[in-house]
Design an enzyme around this catalytic site. Structure first.
Site, PDB file in Angstrom:
ATOM      1  N   TYR B 292     -25.931  17.567 -36.004  1.00  0.00           N
ATOM      2  CA  TYR B 292     -24.968  18.652 -36.220  1.00  0.00           C
ATOM      3  C   TYR B 292     -24.442  18.623 -37.649  1.00  0.00           C
ATOM      4  O   TYR B 292     -23.762  17.672 -38.071  1.00  0.00           O
ATOM      5  CB  TYR B 292     -23.820  18.498 -35.228  1.00  0.00           C
ATOM      6  CG  TYR B 292     -22.973  19.738 -35.066  1.00  0.00           C
ATOM      7  CD1 TYR B 292     -23.259  20.650 -34.061  1.00  0.00           C
ATOM      8  CD2 TYR B 292     -21.887  19.998 -35.892  1.00  0.00           C
ATOM      9  CE1 TYR B 292     -22.490  21.785 -33.883  1.00  0.00           C
ATOM     10  CE2 TYR B 292     -21.112  21.131 -35.721  1.00  0.00           C
ATOM     11  CZ  TYR B 292     -21.416  22.017 -34.712  1.00  0.00           C
ATOM     12  OH  TYR B 292     -20.652  23.139 -34.544  1.00  0.00           O
ATOM     13  N   TYR B 342     -26.177  29.081 -38.519  1.00  0.00           N
ATOM     14  CA  TYR B 342     -25.244  28.310 -37.680  1.00  0.00           C
ATOM     15  C   TYR B 342     -24.939  29.101 -36.425  1.00  0.00           C
ATOM     16  O   TYR B 342     -24.103  29.989 -36.420  1.00  0.00           O
ATOM     17  CB  TYR B 342     -23.973  28.046 -38.487  1.00  0.00           C
ATOM     18  CG  TYR B 342     -22.894  27.238 -37.800  1.00  0.00           C
ATOM     19  CD1 TYR B 342     -23.187  26.076 -37.102  1.00  0.00           C
ATOM     20  CD2 TYR B 342     -21.569  27.621 -37.903  1.00  0.00           C
ATOM     21  CE1 TYR B 342     -22.185  25.329 -36.506  1.00  0.00           C
ATOM     22  CE2 TYR B 342     -20.556  26.884 -37.312  1.00  0.00           C
ATOM     23  CZ  TYR B 342     -20.867  25.734 -36.616  1.00  0.00           C
ATOM     24  OH  TYR B 342     -19.867  25.004 -36.033  1.00  0.00           O
TER      25      TYR B 342
END
Lengths: 169, 393
Positions: B292, B342
């Site tokens: 992440y 994203y």
């Protein structure tokens, strides 16, 4: 416990639709938004007192304020005057304006309180160049009064005193 | 490999995604439907096969009660509309696997659809109130945006371990190079370390090129039993493990040494042992990792906390050639959130599936059998979640 502090704008820290600093934001600085656990602490800040909550049974300190002790689950606690001092644990110098009430650059610190290990508070940097910051730097609490909001009486829109941190020496 | 718990019970049978953009021109409902239909088509299934639907949101997207009926899925046997951002991005898939393993649902579609550039930008309305809970002690000082929240632990990590801007820059440069081989990526023009160092400050120690891309787009995954997945159109990708961990308190842990005492260690350090144990695998078994990357530094801390290097060595390790495609541990092979886009976490899972099926084209990690994909590592009032995936046989 102290009287509850009215919190008319619980989302006062939010920014406008469309993103940070979008049209519709005002330059009014977000007030602290106390909840029923923290109202007394913020009220003490208004009186220029930096309090730390201690369990009445096992004496464990805790911050931020909670009703239950995470160590022994006691529901009894005391407030004590804290040292109001600590050391720098982390920080950021913000160089882009995200909210019109906070024009860049400005610095926000995470401070490890001297009262006990593993107690942390946050606040702005007062009276120092952020280039001189390092972890472990001693700091002391400084109470900063926020300017009145839209001409309303002090405290009407939530707490109007916050805690900043000034390097010692 | 001998797994426990959920290991091997469920598989990813299909993936779908919309194009990523800065302005989709479509509703989040439309984006979700497009991604779900693409994932079902990939699996060789239709909406009539679906009996579970799951997503996560922060008040910014279309819920299952809208997306399901919009596709004719109006009576799911199982559903999940989880509050949260990147910290629960992988939890949604893990929970779908639990529903399948428990026999509550047989075919679950998981999606995440965002107009995170054109409609609901981070820090804008639709997010949790900035003053809520522990954030009440930060918002009054102007600590409002995610980039600021992550900057503080990143700075602490630099101060504690000598992690340097050049380490962050190496991550950003590599991921852009990876994105150049990914036609879906929003940003594909390579840049150099000097370009990185010249990019403007946002909130120190983060520059513009440390930050992920605000993106419009959606992805979806089809979760079904490992058994059924073997009868479908594409090679299955098995969920070897799913794991969760709590949040890294912004403030004070119950006792010294507790999570949140040390900003430089994330919740992933608590999650990783559970994840590896469930799969019967360890860090040395991982062929590629999608970590992440809301900001460059979260890659550094996760390399440490998922056991790929010692605490404090994440900076130099991240900057090493080991992270390159062709290296020992290729990371964020699609360009990550920094350069592909994203979609709040789920696009990492989609990339892991591409890698394990051999679908990644010029960015393919040769012989990839095991992939780690991770959610936000538990900062800023959030828990964390992750998946360990294996190529099905």
């Amino acid at each position: 416990m102290g009287k509850a502090i009215r919190n008319p704008r619980p989302d006062a820290g939010g920014t406008g639709a469309g993103g940070p600093g979008a049209p519709g934001d005002t330059a009014v600085r977000p007030r602290p938004a106390p909840d029923r656990d923290s109202a007394y602490w913020w009220e003490a800040v208004r009186d220029r007192r930096f309090l730390v909550q201690y369990c009445a049974d096992c004496r464990s300190p805790r911050f931020p304020p909670r009703e239950v002790c995470a160590v022994c689950l006691s529901l009894e606690w005391h407030w004590h005057q804290g040292t109001g001092t600590g050391t720098v644990d982390g920080w950021t110098v913000t160089r882009r304006t995200f909210h019109p009430a906070f024009p860049a650059p400005y610095t926000v610190l995470r401070v490890a309180l001297d009262d006990a290990p593993a107690l942390y508070c946050w606040g702005g940097l007062a009276g120092a160049d952020p280039a001189d910051l390092r972890r472990g730097l001693p700091v002391e609490a400084e109470f900063t009064e926020l300017p009145p909001e839209n001409g309303r009486p002090p405290g009407e829109d939530g707490p109007d005193v916050v805690v900043d941190w000034r390097p010692l020496g | 490999m001998a797994g426990t718990g959920l290991s091997g019970a469920a598989s990813l049978a299909g993936v779908g995604r919309t194009p990523f953009s800065r302005d989709s021109g479509a509703s989040t409902t439309a984006l979700a439907c497009r991604a779900v239909l693409a994932a079902l088509d990939d699996a060789g299934l239709g909406v009539g096969d679906v009996d579970g639907i799951a997503t996560h949101r922060v008040g910014d997207s279309s819920p299952p009660w809208v997306v399901g009926p919009a596709l004719g899925i109006d009576d799911p046997a199982w559903h999940l509309d989880q509050f949260g951002g990147g910290g629960v991005s992988h939890a949604v898939v893990g929970q779908a696997a639990m529903a399948v393993a428990a026999g509550v649902a047989e075919v679950v579609v998981c999606y995440r659809a965002v107009n995170a550039r054109s409609e609901f930008r981070m820090g804008g309305k639709g997010r949790a109130p900035a003053g809520a809970f522990d954030l009440q002690y930060q918002a009054p000082y102007g600590l409002l945006a995610p980039v600021q929240h992550y900057a503080v632990p990143a700075r602490a990590h630099m101060d504690a371990y000598g992690t340097a801007p050049e380490h962050f820059g190496a991550i950003a440069v590599r991921q852009r190079a990876n994105a150049a081989a990914n036609p879906r990526a929003l940003k594909r023009d390579p840049f150099t370390l000097d370009d990185y160092l010249a990019s403007p400050w946002i909130s120190e120690p983060f520059r513009l090129l440390d930050c992920c891309l605000e993106t419009d787009g959606a992805c979806a995954l089809v979760v079904t039993s490992a058994e059924r997945a073997r009868d479908l159109r594409r090679p299955p990708v098995d969920i070897a493990a799913a794991a969760w961990a709590g949040g890294h308190s912004t403030y004070s842990p119950p006792a010294p040494g507790g999570l949140g005492d040390d900003l430089t260690t994330s919740s992933a350090a608590r999650l990783a042992p559970r994840l590896y144990a469930m799969a019967g695998l360890g860090p040395t078994d991982v062929d590629t990792a999608e970590l992440y990357d809301c900001f460059t530094w979260t890659v550094v801390v996760q390399l440490e906390d998922y056991g790929f290097c010692a605490k404090g060595e994440g900076g130099p390790f991240a900057a090493s050639e080991a992270m390159d495609i062709g290296g020992a541990l290729p990371v964020n092979t699609h360009g990550g959130f920094l350069s592909e886009g994203y979609v709040h976490g789920i696009n990492h899972v989609v990339e892991a599936v591409d890698q394990l099926r051999g679908d990644a084209g010029p960015r393919q990690v040769e012989g990839a059998e095991v992939a780690l994909s991770t959610g936000q590592p538990g900062y800023v009032l959030a828990g964390t979640s992750a998946l360990l995936l294996t190529a099905g046989r």
